[in-house]
Design an enzyme around this catalytic site. Structure first.
Site, PDB file in Angstrom:
ATOM      1  CG  ASP A  21       5.212   6.130 -37.579  1.00  0.00           C
ATOM      2  OD1 ASP A  21       5.853   5.095 -38.090  1.00  0.00           O
ATOM      3  OD2 ASP A  21       3.843   6.551 -38.120  1.00  0.00           O
ATOM      4  CD  GLU A 203       9.260   6.416 -44.197  1.00  0.00           C
ATOM      5  OE1 GLU A 203       8.542   7.218 -45.071  1.00  0.00           O
ATOM      6  OE2 GLU A 203       8.674   5.236 -43.965  1.00  0.00           O
ATOM      7  CG  HIS A 267       8.999   6.212 -37.465  1.00  0.00           C
ATOM      8  ND1 HIS A 267       8.564   6.973 -38.664  1.00  0.00           N
ATOM      9  CD2 HIS A 267       9.269   7.121 -36.411  1.00  0.00           C
ATOM     10  CE1 HIS A 267       8.237   8.111 -38.170  1.00  0.00           C
ATOM     11  NE2 HIS A 267       8.778   7.953 -37.030  1.00  0.00           N
ATOM     12  NE  ARG A 301       2.726   0.614 -39.510  1.00  0.00           N
ATOM     13  CZ  ARG A 301       2.820   1.503 -40.030  1.00  0.00           C
ATOM     14  NH1 ARG A 301       4.206   1.875 -40.687  1.00  0.00           N
ATOM     15  NH2 ARG A 301       2.059   2.709 -40.336  1.00  0.00           N
TER      16      ARG A 301
END
Length: 328
Positions: A21, A203, A267, A301
């Site tokens: 993110d 999202e 994201h 990630r």
């Protein structure tokens, strides 16, 4: 899995490892600030550098740590740092050990002018507008903020419905750094098959301005290899609180690519390169698809980077870089 145990390609070189993110804010003085979700989901971190490349090795400072119990004691997710209304603020989501999916959006405020050196204070949850009885009463996260025509807007994801809820994206105008001025307006809900794999999810929004348009990217589906990026667009001078001003593309603009060794991209945020002209997309992805257990808790990630190009209609083209770090 250790970050060295994957198929390295020319395309999947991480910008910053184990930071999901990712969000970068470039201040008016040119300084770059980087924050992201850490694998432990237990704190908010910040880096600062004079250049984007400098963020890779910049000292990382912990600004805030989760509570021991109650609200904000679990799942500290997706922080973003913004300078608005004359001050520094961080927007993030957090859950509760006793109710782990009671995710809500919160705000921190810097008590001085230097976000790396000065203390931060909790401002509590973001407040809905006085005439909005619906926002932030369910799973809510991934807030982003942008300014257009001297107005600040707040976009976030929130679940609705019963049972296995659906995550939609909403927009509102801001009254202050901690309160919205208008009731929520629905921007997008998971309409298509690629938004409904595992979970029905929209999202992780962010805004890119180019030419006379605003492009709103968002992430869809569950957080494994099916995670991908979709996009809406609007004329930048349109009424952005009118859902008819926005058009959603039928297919995702970014998705997993096995040949390039990039899985579950999503994201993202956008930032200008050091030249002040080139637009860069900072996103997270994994370099492998064999995830043991819940992919949400897999640590690898990584923050990645790509250079944005534009087609003859002025729309962004998302293409993985053969040498991604050369963008910096």
């Amino acid at each position: 899995m250790n970050v060295t145990n994957y198929k390295r390609t020319e395309y999947n070189r991480p910008f910053i490892e184990q930071r999901a993110d990712p969000y970068i804010y470039r201040h008016t003085d040119g300084s770059c600030y980087f924050t992201a979700s850490v694998p432990e989901y237990d704190r908010i971190v910040l880096r600062k550098a004079d250049t984007l490349a400098g963020l890779q090795d910049a000292e990382e400072k912990t600004l805030w740590t989760k509570h021991e119990s109650g609200p904000q004691s679990l799942h500290i997710w997706a922080p973003e740092i913004h300078y608005l209304y004359g001050g520094w603020y961080i927007y993030y989501a957090a859950g509760d050990k006793d109710d782990e999916w009671a995710i809500r959006p919160y705000v921190l405020k810097c008590n001085g002018s230097d976000p790396m050196k000065d203390d931060w204070s909790e401002m509590g949850m973001i407040q809905a507008a006085d005439d909005d009885p619906y926002s932030f009463h369910a799973f809510s996260l991934d807030a982003t903020i942008f300014r257009q025509n001297e107005t600040y807007y707040y976009i976030w994801a929130e679940k609705t419905g019963v049972g296995k809820q659906i995550s939609n994206l909403y927009i509102a105008r801001m009254e202050s750094p901690v309160k919205l001025a208008t009731a929520q307006v629905l921007l997008t809900t998971p309409d298509y098959d690629w938004e409904r794999i595992g979970f029905w999810v929209n999202e992780g929004p962010d805004i890119l301005e180019h030419g006379d348009k605003l492009f709103l990217t968002f992430s869809a589906s569950e957080t494994g290899i099916d995670y991908c990026v979709g996009m809406l667009y609007a004329d930048k001078d349109a009424d952005l609180l009118d859902p008819r001003s926005w058009t959603k593309l039928r297919y995702p603009v970014l998705r997993s690519d096995e040949d390039k060794g990039i899985y579950g991209p999503g994201h993202n945020c956008f930032v200008k390169a050091d030249d002040g002209v080139t637009d860069l997309c900072i996103y997270h992805a994994r370099p492998y698809d064999e995830i043991i257990g819940n992919p949400l808790y897999d640590p690898n990630r990584h923050a990645m980077v790509m250079r944005m190009e534009y087609d003859d209609q002025g729309f962004p083209v998302f293409a993985y870089e053969e040498d991604p770090l050369s963008c910096l």
